[in-house]
Every structure is written in C-alpha cells, then in structure tokens.
Scaffold this motif. Sequence first.
Motif, PDB file in Angstrom:
ATOM      1  N   SER A 168       0.854  -1.180   0.000  1.00  0.00           N
ATOM      2  CA  SER A 168       0.000   0.000   0.000  1.00  0.00           C
ATOM      3  C   SER A 168       0.896   1.238   0.000  1.00  0.00           C
ATOM      4  N   MET A 169       0.527   2.233  -0.765  1.00  0.00           N
ATOM      5  CA  MET A 169       1.326   3.447  -0.853  1.00  0.00           C
ATOM      6  C   MET A 169       0.642   4.629  -0.175  1.00  0.00           C
ATOM      7  N   SER A 170      -0.282   4.341   0.747  1.00  0.00           N
ATOM      8  CA  SER A 170      -1.033   5.398   1.417  1.00  0.00           C
ATOM      9  C   SER A 170      -0.135   6.355   2.192  1.00  0.00           C
ATOM     10  N   GLN A 171       0.960   5.868   2.702  1.00  0.00           N
ATOM     11  CA  GLN A 171       1.863   6.725   3.471  1.00  0.00           C
ATOM     12  C   GLN A 171       2.499   7.809   2.607  1.00  0.00           C
ATOM     13  N   GLN A 172       2.439   7.667   1.309  1.00  0.00           N
ATOM     14  CA  GLN A 172       3.030   8.641   0.395  1.00  0.00           C
ATOM     15  C   GLN A 172       2.203   9.927   0.338  1.00  0.00           C
ATOM     16  N   PHE A 173       0.898   9.848   0.533  1.00  0.00           N
ATOM     17  CA  PHE A 173       0.024  10.995   0.355  1.00  0.00           C
ATOM     18  C   PHE A 173       0.213  12.077   1.406  1.00  0.00           C
ATOM     19  N   VAL A 174       0.434  11.694   2.656  1.00  0.00           N
ATOM     20  CA  VAL A 174       0.535  12.673   3.739  1.00  0.00           C
ATOM     21  C   VAL A 174       1.715  13.622   3.549  1.00  0.00           C
ATOM     22  N   PRO A 175       2.944  13.140   3.317  1.00  0.00           N
ATOM     23  CA  PRO A 175       4.046  14.094   3.120  1.00  0.00           C
ATOM     24  C   PRO A 175       3.899  14.940   1.856  1.00  0.00           C
ATOM     25  N   VAL A 176       3.317  14.361   0.811  1.00  0.00           N
ATOM     26  CA  VAL A 176       3.112  15.116  -0.429  1.00  0.00           C
ATOM     27  C   VAL A 176       2.121  16.245  -0.204  1.00  0.00           C
ATOM     28  N   ALA A 177       1.000  15.947   0.454  1.00  0.00           N
ATOM     29  CA  ALA A 177      -0.005  16.976   0.730  1.00  0.00           C
ATOM     30  C   ALA A 177       0.558  18.048   1.656  1.00  0.00           C
ATOM     31  N   LYS A 178       1.357  17.643   2.622  1.00  0.00           N
ATOM     32  CA  LYS A 178       1.957  18.605   3.560  1.00  0.00           C
ATOM     33  C   LYS A 178       2.908  19.548   2.835  1.00  0.00           C
ATOM     34  N   LYS A 179       3.730  19.001   1.968  1.00  0.00           N
ATOM     35  CA  LYS A 179       4.674  19.829   1.219  1.00  0.00           C
ATOM     36  C   LYS A 179       3.943  20.772   0.259  1.00  0.00           C
ATOM     37  N   ALA A 180       2.907  20.262  -0.414  1.00  0.00           N
ATOM     38  CA  ALA A 180       2.140  21.087  -1.347  1.00  0.00           C
ATOM     39  C   ALA A 180       1.400  22.199  -0.600  1.00  0.00           C
ATOM     40  N   ASN A 181       0.811  21.883   0.564  1.00  0.00           N
ATOM     41  CA  ASN A 181       0.138  22.903   1.358  1.00  0.00           C
ATOM     42  C   ASN A 181       1.110  23.955   1.874  1.00  0.00           C
ATOM     43  N   GLY A 182       2.308  23.538   2.245  1.00  0.00           N
ATOM     44  CA  GLY A 182       3.324  24.491   2.683  1.00  0.00           C
ATOM     45  C   GLY A 182       3.723  25.449   1.576  1.00  0.00           C
ATOM     46  N   THR A 183       3.895  24.915   0.381  1.00  0.00           N
ATOM     47  CA  THR A 183       4.231  25.751  -0.768  1.00  0.00           C
ATOM     48  C   THR A 183       3.087  26.698  -1.100  1.00  0.00           C
ATOM     49  N   LEU A 184       1.860  26.200  -1.023  1.00  0.00           N
ATOM     50  CA  LEU A 184       0.692  27.042  -1.264  1.00  0.00           C
ATOM     51  C   LEU A 184       0.601  28.156  -0.221  1.00  0.00           C
ATOM     52  N   GLY A 185       0.937  27.850   1.019  1.00  0.00           N
ATOM     53  CA  GLY A 185       0.962  28.872   2.066  1.00  0.00           C
ATOM     54  C   GLY A 185       1.994  29.951   1.799  1.00  0.00           C
ATOM     55  N   CYS A 186       3.145  29.562   1.283  1.00  0.00           N
ATOM     56  CA  CYS A 186       4.178  30.549   0.914  1.00  0.00           C
ATOM     57  C   CYS A 186       3.685  31.462  -0.196  1.00  0.00           C
ATOM     58  N   ILE A 187       2.981  30.892  -1.162  1.00  0.00           N
ATOM     59  CA  ILE A 187       2.412  31.707  -2.245  1.00  0.00           C
ATOM     60  C   ILE A 187       1.398  32.681  -1.667  1.00  0.00           C
ATOM     61  N   ARG A 188       0.543  32.189  -0.768  1.00  0.00           N
ATOM     62  CA  ARG A 188      -0.494  33.019  -0.162  1.00  0.00           C
ATOM     63  C   ARG A 188       0.117  34.196   0.598  1.00  0.00           C
ATOM     64  N   LYS A 189       1.194  33.946   1.343  1.00  0.00           N
ATOM     65  CA  LYS A 189       1.827  34.993   2.147  1.00  0.00           C
ATOM     66  C   LYS A 189       2.635  35.983   1.320  1.00  0.00           C
ATOM     67  N   SER A 190       3.233  35.513   0.247  1.00  0.00           N
ATOM     68  CA  SER A 190       4.149  36.374  -0.504  1.00  0.00           C
ATOM     69  C   SER A 190       3.505  37.109  -1.678  1.00  0.00           C
ATOM     70  N   SER A 191       2.318  36.669  -2.094  1.00  0.00           N
ATOM     71  CA  SER A 191       1.670  37.296  -3.239  1.00  0.00           C
ATOM     72  C   SER A 191       0.591  38.264  -2.772  1.00  0.00           C
ATOM     73  N   ALA A 192       0.698  39.504  -3.201  1.00  0.00           N
ATOM     74  CA  ALA A 192      -0.306  40.506  -2.839  1.00  0.00           C
ATOM     75  C   ALA A 192      -1.554  40.368  -3.694  1.00  0.00           C
ATOM     76  N   SER A 193      -1.401  39.829  -4.888  1.00  0.00           N
ATOM     77  CA  SER A 193      -2.523  39.701  -5.809  1.00  0.00           C
ATOM     78  C   SER A 193      -3.210  38.355  -5.630  1.00  0.00           C
ATOM     79  N   ARG A 194      -4.509  38.349  -5.777  1.00  0.00           N
ATOM     80  CA  ARG A 194      -5.286  37.120  -5.734  1.00  0.00           C
ATOM     81  C   ARG A 194      -5.960  36.849  -7.083  1.00  0.00           C
ATOM     82  N   LEU A 195      -5.436  37.466  -8.127  1.00  0.00           N
ATOM     83  CA  LEU A 195      -5.996  37.291  -9.465  1.00  0.00           C
ATOM     84  C   LEU A 195      -5.590  35.945 -10.044  1.00  0.00           C
TER      85      LEU A 195
END
Length: 112
Positions: free
Chosen positions: A29-56
């Motif tokens: 089973s590769m279920s353990q792969q999803f948690v670190p991937v989602a965490k890393k993607a959410n972290g990157t998305l958070g960086c975009i949210r904090k650093s980008s003034a535009s929401r377009l």
Amino acid sequence: MHQYRLGADLLENSSAEKQLGLLVDGKLSMSQQFVPVAKKANGTLGCIRKSSASRLREVILPLYSALVRPHLECCVQLWAPQYKRDMELLEEVQQGTTKMIKELEHISYEKG
C-alpha cells in the motif's frame, strides 16, 4: 517491520520502505506517500499566499502550476488510490487553491 542497523546498533524500526522514491509498506500500500506530499504542497501554497499581494487568477495559476502542482504530480502513479481519504488529502490542496483565487473564492468546491 524493517530493522536498520549501524554496525551492532539498532537504529530504527519501520513498517514501510522507500523504493524508487515511494513509501511502500508490507501490504504494498502506498497510502503513506500521500501525507508528506499533501503537507509539502500545502506548505508551498501557504508561501504563495503569504508572498503574493494579488489574488488574481493570472497571478495565482502560474505560481500554482510551477510550484505546487509538481508535488501533487509525483502521486500521479497513485491516482487510483485504495482509500478515499488518500484522494481527499490531495483534493484539499486543490480546494485551498481555488479559495485563494479572487474570482473563485465564493464558488463551492465540488468533490468528484
């Protein structure tokens, strides 16, 4: 359980092993792969949210495509997940992205 040793010292026990960059447990089973991937993607998305003034859309989508989507695409071979929760983890990242875009923030995200 896999046991790792350094000389005579036992380092750690693990129920999963990394093969070709994917975490695989004894049941293949590769279920353990999803948690670190989602965490890393959410972290990157958070960086975009904090650093980008535009929401377009014209600003957020290229950043998402270049910085977040590659993390999710590493699970493309796993897109036939055995468990609904695995798929929901990755969809939560996409849902966060749609809420971040000004034109789409009021639209509800429908799960497929």
